[in-house]
Design an enzyme around this catalytic site. Structure first.
Site, short mmCIF file in Angstrom:
data_model
loop_
_atom_site.label_atom_id
_atom_site.label_comp_id
_atom_site.label_asym_id
_atom_site.label_seq_id
_atom_site.Cartn_x
_atom_site.Cartn_y
_atom_site.Cartn_z
CB VAL A 17 -0.96 0.01 1.20
CG1 VAL A 17 -1.75 1.32 1.25
CG2 VAL A 17 -1.91 -1.18 1.14
CE LYS A 107 -7.63 -5.28 8.25
NZ LYS A 107 -6.60 -4.68 7.38
CD GLU A 131 -13.89 5.87 3.35
OE1 GLU A 131 -14.46 4.77 3.38
OE2 GLU A 131 -14.42 6.92 3.71
CB VAL A 134 -13.72 -0.24 6.79
CG1 VAL A 134 -14.88 -1.20 6.52
CG2 VAL A 134 -13.40 -0.21 8.28
N GLY A 136 -11.25 -1.14 1.62
CA GLY A 136 -10.38 -0.67 0.55
C GLY A 136 -10.84 0.59 -0.13
N GLY A 189 -2.86 -15.11 -4.60
CA GLY A 189 -2.44 -13.94 -3.83
C GLY A 189 -3.55 -13.30 -3.02
CE LYS A 207 -11.10 -5.00 6.56
NZ LYS A 207 -11.03 -5.84 5.34
N GLY A 306 -5.98 -4.70 -1.68
CA GLY A 306 -5.01 -4.53 -2.75
C GLY A 306 -4.34 -3.17 -2.67
#
Length: 436
Positions: A17, A107, A131, A134, A136, A189, A207, A306
């Site tokens: 990320v 999270k 944001e 939770v 993505g 993955g 979440k 992702g």
């Protein structure tokens, strides 16, 4: 008029990320500057392994001293994507103390100890946006926190973990068993080498805690969330759901009690009708169904994990925080004014699908029905099918009971009583039914 002095951003973490956040900051620099009203400058990147090559990032920005980075005093916004409880908690509170606002995707920390973070942000007059914590890329928390601020949210029902949704989707569409579907998710993955956080429901529970806190304006911690994973879901459960016109999903469910005096938050596998919008959510996608008093039913859908999707949510928060910074204001902080208690799972009213292995002889169904009646649990439907043993003889049967809604404690008591019947050979499976 655009300000020429850039806003300085410190990035904590440069994995999947974090590296995508840095890439998007560089690639979309002009657009981000236009939207914010000032250019952004990546002022430092804290990592654990400085020797790793990070394409597109100036090596002079790399540091292993995250504490020194957040203490610099000239940092406007800290972006935290390292995860975990510590050192993330200390780094975030230190950032507030030294004048920076924070954007986080953490999270686990928010669900475990969000109160500490919100209190620190308020004390120092800074923003805490999250944001990306939770679902993505799905714009979900801000609509709950801001767009529905004038409404009363009664229920949030969602698929918030892509790994488990992929596994259950494969079990449903191909007939694969749990282990086989998990192996496929790992190969593609979607699942980590250690998938425990996903398949045992820890990720979804964190979440759920965050969603419940925002939706009901009350403080909900991870320990308040009832959690069950999907490791016990079998191909037989999937097939039984299909016969009922349902599919199985791992759901995060946050509800306000009918009298409005308490809330519940839970994560567990459940059967939902194929007619429900969440039933059509396939592969590793996420979707959250919100029921509000005035707005009615709303659904948010999209990729829930992702690098690029999560980075999109991080950048959205970064733009909002930077705009607040320029305007010398802050966005909404924690809203926990209702202080509602969180009820236990025993008080939740739900339906059950119970599959029993029973003796195939007269009177068994009457015995089973009596147990349900003694526990004040009403039966909706019953299906019984005889079964041959290894020698082709009878003697056993499969009995499937679907209940009407009742308190979970009553249903649990019913199951325990059924196990004590001489005519019940075993409880093959138990699953809740949701989404009506």
């Amino acid at each position: 008029m655009m300000r020429t002095r850039p806003l300085k951003v410190a990035l904590l973490g440069c994995g999947v990320v974090g590296s995508e956040v840095a890439r998007m900051m560089a690639t979309h620099a002009d657009d981000l500057a236009a939207r914010i009203g000032a250019p952004l400058e990546l002022a430092g990147v804290a990592v654990r392994r400085p020797s790793k090559v990070r394409e597109g990032i100036d090596p002079t920005l790399i540091t292993t001293d995250a504490t020194a980075l957040v203490k610099r005093g000239d940092i406007d916004v800290v972006v935290e994507v390292i995860g975990g409880i510590e050192p993330a908690r200390t780094l975030i509170t230190t950032a507030f103390e030294h004048g920076a606002s924070v954007v986080s995707a953490n999270k686990a920390l928010l669900a475990e100890d969000g109160a500490t973070l919100f209190a620190a942000a308020e004390k120092h007059g800074k923003d805490l946006y999250y944001e990306a914590a939770v679902a993505g890329a799905i714009p979900l928390l801000r609509p709950l926190r801001e767009s529905l601020a004038g409404d009363k949210v009664n229920r949030v029902l969602g698929i918030v973990n892509g790994t488990t949704n992929f596994i259950l989707d494969r079990m449903d569409s191909s007939g694969a068993g749990y282990s086989e579907a998990l192996d496929e998710a790992t190969a593609l993955g979607y699942a980590e080498a250690d998938p425990t956080a996903d398949v045992e429901g820890f990720d979804a529970a964190a979440k759920a805690a965050i969603l419940a806190g925002i939706a009901f304006h009350t403080r909900v911690r991870l320990d308040d969330v009832h959690r069950e994973g999907l490791t016990e879901v079998t191909s037989a459960d999937i097939a039984s759901a299909r016969r009922m016109g349902c599919t199985v999903k791992l759901l995060a469910i946050c509800e306000r009690a009918a009298d409005g005096k308490s809330v519940t938050a839970r994560v567990h596998p459940a059967m939902i009708p194929l007619s429900h919008p969440l039933a059509s959510v396939r592969e590793a996608y996420n979707a959250v169904f919100v029921e509000a008093e005035a707005a009615g039913q709303l659904m948010f859908y999209g990729p829930g994990a992702g690098g690029a999707p999560t980075a999109s949510a991080v950048l959205g928060d970064l733009v909002a925080v930077c705009r607040n910074r320029l305007g010398e204001s802050t966005g909404p902080g924690e809203s926990a004014y209702t202080r509602l208690p969180v009820s236990s799972m025993a008080e939740v009213v739900t339906r059950y699908h119970i599959s029993l292995d029973v003796a195939d002889k007269p009177g068994v169904l009457a015995q089973v029905a009596t147990v349900f009646a003694e526990h004040d649990v009403s039966i909706d439907t019953v299906r019984q099918q005889g079964r041959l043993d290894s020698e082709g003889l009878g003697g056993e049967a499969s009995l499937v009971v679907v209940t009407h809604r009742a308190p979970d404690a009553a249903l649990s008591g019913t199951v325990e009583a059924l196990r004590k019947l001489d005519t019940v050979r075993g409880v093959a499976s138990i699953m809740r039914v949701e989404g009506e």
